[in-house]
Design a protein around this motif. Structure first.
Motif: not given
Length: 297
Positions: A73, A97, A101, A151, A155
Motif C-alpha cells: 500500500h 479504500y 473495504t 487503495a 482495504a
C-alpha cells in the motif's frame, strides 16, 4: 465531540494532508520504494522498544497485514504520487479504500450493508471513473491506476486486520515498520537502480520529507487518531477525515500548481460524497446498537 478533541481531529487531518505535499517534494529526490523504506526505518527507531509478540497463531496474519499495508500500500501510494503531476487526484482516489473495504468485508467476513450503502459505494466508484477522464489524469493514467491498486491493498490489509487481536496501534505501526523495511529495500534494488546513489545526493528536502512522513504523519497523526478512536466510534471520526483530501486539494492549488478541472471537481465530489454517506450510515448503525436496550437474562 469536545472542542479539545475537535482540535485533535483537525491536527490529524492537517498532518495527513501535509504529507501529500511534503512527500511529493521529497519524491523528486528519492525513489518511492526507497523513500518508503527510509520512512519505516526512521519510524522503527522509537517503536522497536515497544514491540510485543502477537497472540499465539496470529503471526501469519500479522505478517500478511504488514506486507499488504507497509510494503504494497505505502510503496504503491508513493509511486503513484511520484507518477502524478498533481496532488488533488491521488488524495481523492485514496479515499476509495473505504468503499473497497466495505465490499471486501461483505465478501470475506460476511458483513452485510443496506442498499443505501451499496448505492453510496456505486457513487464513489462512479466518481473515480469521472475523475479518470479529467485531462490532467488522462495525461498520466498510470498514476490513477497505481493509486487505485494502493487503495485496494489498504482495504485488503484492513479486512485482514479486523480479526487480529492483542495488537495496539503502537505495536501495529512498529511491526509494520520492522517487517516492511527489507522487502522495500529489495523492491528498490530491483526496480530503482541507482536509488542509493540518489539518496546520498538528497538535500534537506528529501530527508525532511522522510522525517515528516515517519514522525509527523505516522507517529503523531496515527497516535492522535488512536487516542480519538478510544474515545469515539470510528464511524463518528470518518466524516471528519474527509477533510484530509479537501486540505490536500487546497495545498495542491496553493503550493503545487494544481488547477482542478470540472471533471475532477465532479468526480471528487462523487467519491467523497459516497464515502461520507457510507460513514454516516455506519454512524447511525452504531448509534442504534448503543441506544438499543439490552435484553434481560
Amino acid at each position: 465531540m469536545s472542542p479539545r478533541d475537535l482540535v485533535l481531529v483537525l491536527v490529524v487531518c492537517l498532518a495527513w494532508a501535509m504529507n501529500f505535499l511534503v512527500s511529493a517534494n521529497a519524491l523528486r529526490e528519492i525513489p518511492p520504494f526507497l523513500f518508503t523504506a527510509l520512512r519505516f526505518a526512521l519510524l522503527a527507531l522509537p517503536l522497536v522498544w515497544l514491540l510485543r509478540p502477537p497472540a499465539p497463531g496470529q503471526w501469519p496474519r500479522l505478517i500478511a497485514v504488514c506486507l499488504c499495508i507497509g510494503v504494497l500500500h505505502f510503496g504503491l501510494s508513493f509511486l503513484a504520487l511520484r507518477l502524478s503531476s498533481d496532488l488533488s487526484s491521488p488524495a481523492i482516489v485514496m479515499q476509495s479504500y473505504i468503499p473497497m473495504t466495505a465490499l471486501l468485508a461483505w465478501l470475506v467476513l460476511g458483513e452485510r450493508f443496506a442498499w443505501r450503502t451499496g448505492l453510496a459505494i456505486g457513487v464513489s466508484f462512479g466518481g473515480v471513473l469521472v475523475l479518470g477522464f479529467d485531462p490532467v489524469v488522462l495525461a498520466n493514467p498510470a498514476a490513477l491506476l497505481t493509486m487505485l491498486a494502493s487503495a485496494l491493498l489498504l482495504a485488503i490489509g484492513t479486512v485482514l486486520m479486523k480479526p487480529l487481536g492483542g495488537v495496539d496501534v503502537w505495536n501495529m505501526q512498529g511491526w509494520t515498520a520492522v517487517i516492511a523495511v527489507l522487502p522495500l529495500l529489495g523492491l528498490s534494488l530491483l526496480f530503482e537502480p541507482g536509488g542509493i546513489a540518489q539518496l546520498r545526493e538528497a538535500s534537506w528536502i528529501g530527508w525532511s520529507g522522510a522525517i515528516y512522513a515517519a514522525f509527523v504523519s505516522s507517529l503523531l497523526g496515527h497516535g492522535l487518531y488512536y487516542v480519538l478512536v478510544r474515545r469515539y466510534p470510528v464511524a463518528m471520526l470518518t466524516p471528519w477525515l474527509l477533510l484530509v483530501p479537501v486540505l490536500a486539494i487546497g495545498l495542491g492549488i496553493a503550493f503545487w500548481g494544481d488547477r482542478p478541472g470540472p471533471r475532477l471537481w465532479i468526480g471528487g465530489a462523487m467519491v467523497l460524497g459516497g464515502v461520507l454517506a457510507i460513514a454516516l450510515r455506519a454512524l447511525r448503525k452504531s448509534r442504534r446498537l448503543v441506544d438499543k436496550p439490552m435484553a434481560g437474562p
